[in-house]
Design a protein around this motif. Structure first.
Motif, PDB file in Angstrom:
ATOM      1  N   ILE A  25       2.597  -1.255  -0.725  1.00 43.33           N
ATOM      2  CA  ILE A  25       1.541  -2.051  -0.566  1.00 43.33           C
ATOM      3  C   ILE A  25       0.727  -2.272  -2.004  1.00 43.33           C
ATOM      4  O   ILE A  25       0.488  -3.440  -2.386  1.00 43.33           O
ATOM      5  N   LYS A  26       0.607  -1.308  -2.657  1.00 45.09           N
ATOM      6  CA  LYS A  26      -0.339  -1.256  -3.652  1.00 45.09           C
ATOM      7  C   LYS A  26       0.609  -1.821  -4.923  1.00 45.09           C
ATOM      8  O   LYS A  26       0.000  -2.438  -5.779  1.00 45.09           O
ATOM      9  N   LYS A  27       1.891  -1.990  -4.612  1.00 44.41           N
ATOM     10  CA  LYS A  27       2.491  -2.921  -5.861  1.00 44.41           C
ATOM     11  C   LYS A  27       2.424  -4.144  -5.909  1.00 44.41           C
ATOM     12  O   LYS A  27       2.305  -4.642  -7.115  1.00 44.41           O
ATOM     13  N   VAL A  28       2.102  -4.769  -4.669  1.00 42.84           N
ATOM     14  CA  VAL A  28       1.887  -6.295  -4.479  1.00 42.84           C
ATOM     15  C   VAL A  28       0.225  -6.661  -4.447  1.00 42.84           C
ATOM     16  O   VAL A  28       0.005  -7.718  -4.553  1.00 42.84           O
ATOM     17  N   GLU A  29      -0.345  -5.568  -3.889  1.00 40.26           N
ATOM     18  CA  GLU A  29      -1.896  -5.819  -3.654  1.00 40.26           C
ATOM     19  C   GLU A  29      -2.677  -4.583  -4.057  1.00 40.26           C
ATOM     20  O   GLU A  29      -2.889  -3.445  -3.612  1.00 40.26           O
ATOM     21  N   LYS A  30      -3.039  -4.834  -5.446  1.00 43.83           N
ATOM     22  CA  LYS A  30      -3.687  -3.514  -6.163  1.00 43.83           C
ATOM     23  C   LYS A  30      -5.169  -3.370  -5.745  1.00 43.83           C
ATOM     24  O   LYS A  30      -5.292  -1.751  -5.931  1.00 43.83           O
ATOM     25  N   THR A  31      -5.953  -4.094  -5.039  1.00 43.14           N
ATOM     26  CA  THR A  31      -7.337  -3.646  -4.576  1.00 43.14           C
ATOM     27  C   THR A  31      -7.358  -3.136  -3.226  1.00 43.14           C
ATOM     28  O   THR A  31      -8.535  -2.848  -2.871  1.00 43.14           O
ATOM     29  N   VAL A  32      -6.004  -2.964  -2.501  1.00 43.38           N
ATOM     30  CA  VAL A  32      -6.186  -2.368  -1.273  1.00 43.38           C
ATOM     31  C   VAL A  32      -6.857  -1.040  -1.129  1.00 43.38           C
ATOM     32  O   VAL A  32      -6.526  -0.254  -1.901  1.00 43.38           O
ATOM     33  N   LEU A 117       8.497  -4.320   4.946  1.00 42.16           N
ATOM     34  CA  LEU A 117       7.229  -3.961   4.981  1.00 42.16           C
ATOM     35  C   LEU A 117       6.072  -4.787   4.611  1.00 42.16           C
ATOM     36  O   LEU A 117       5.007  -5.408   5.086  1.00 42.16           O
ATOM     37  N   VAL A 118       6.360  -5.355   3.113  1.00 39.68           N
ATOM     38  CA  VAL A 118       5.356  -6.296   2.782  1.00 39.68           C
ATOM     39  C   VAL A 118       5.355  -7.566   3.404  1.00 39.68           C
ATOM     40  O   VAL A 118       4.348  -8.142   3.845  1.00 39.68           O
ATOM     41  N   ALA A 119       6.784  -8.036   3.863  1.00 37.60           N
ATOM     42  CA  ALA A 119       6.877  -9.422   4.653  1.00 37.60           C
ATOM     43  C   ALA A 119       5.809  -9.293   5.899  1.00 37.60           C
ATOM     44  O   ALA A 119       5.107  -9.968   6.298  1.00 37.60           O
ATOM     45  N   ARG A 120       5.996  -8.091   6.665  1.00 36.49           N
ATOM     46  CA  ARG A 120       5.341  -7.839   8.003  1.00 36.49           C
ATOM     47  C   ARG A 120       3.895  -7.632   7.807  1.00 36.49           C
ATOM     48  O   ARG A 120       3.172  -8.391   8.414  1.00 36.49           O
TER      49      ARG A 120
END
Length: 131
Positions: A25-32, A117-120
């Motif tokens: 998830i961090k790969k696509v959303e760095k601020t999570v 995972l990213v899609a869901r």
């Protein structure tokens, strides 16, 4: 789509799986921001304190199963509206139906594929964001 200040609670008793989910998830959303839980009771307690935007919940965990934790989350007014994605190696349709009937918004099968995972996660968050 950008989700700033997104908080996700990852519940899995296998640390390697929890790390994989977080790193993916961090790969696509760095601020999570992430919180981790290693058993169902911990998920419930952390959800009340952390108030995540999403919970990714393993079904098979010690102390309290993911399904039982889900039922507790959905019974509590403070946590009942937090969307939950169940992560499971169960493949039987009855198990999936059981999780959805207990209040899960979605599921992902193990072993977890990065793209799925990213899609869901995005799908659930878009749905919640539009309500």
């Amino acid at each position: 789509m950008n989700f700033t200040d997104l908080k996700i609670l990852i519940a899995d008793d296998q640390q390697s799986v929890a790390k994989f989910i977080a790193l993916t998830i961090k790969k696509v959303e760095k601020t999570v921001q992430f919180q981790l839980a290693t058993n169902g009771q911990m998920v419930y307690e952390k959800a009340k304190q952390f108030t995540p935007d999403l919970i990714i919940l393993d079904w098979e965990m010690p102390v309290l199963s993911g399904l039982d934790a889900l039922k507790k989350l959905k019974a509590n007014p403070r946590t009942q509206n937090i969307p939950v994605i169940m992560a499971t190696s169960f493949t039987a349709a009855e198990k999936l139906q059981e999780a959805l009937e207990a209040g899960a918004q979605d599921y992902i099968r193990k072993p977890i594929e990065e793209a799925e995972l990213v899609a869901r996660v995005y799908s659930i968050l878009k749905l919640v964001d539009s309500q």
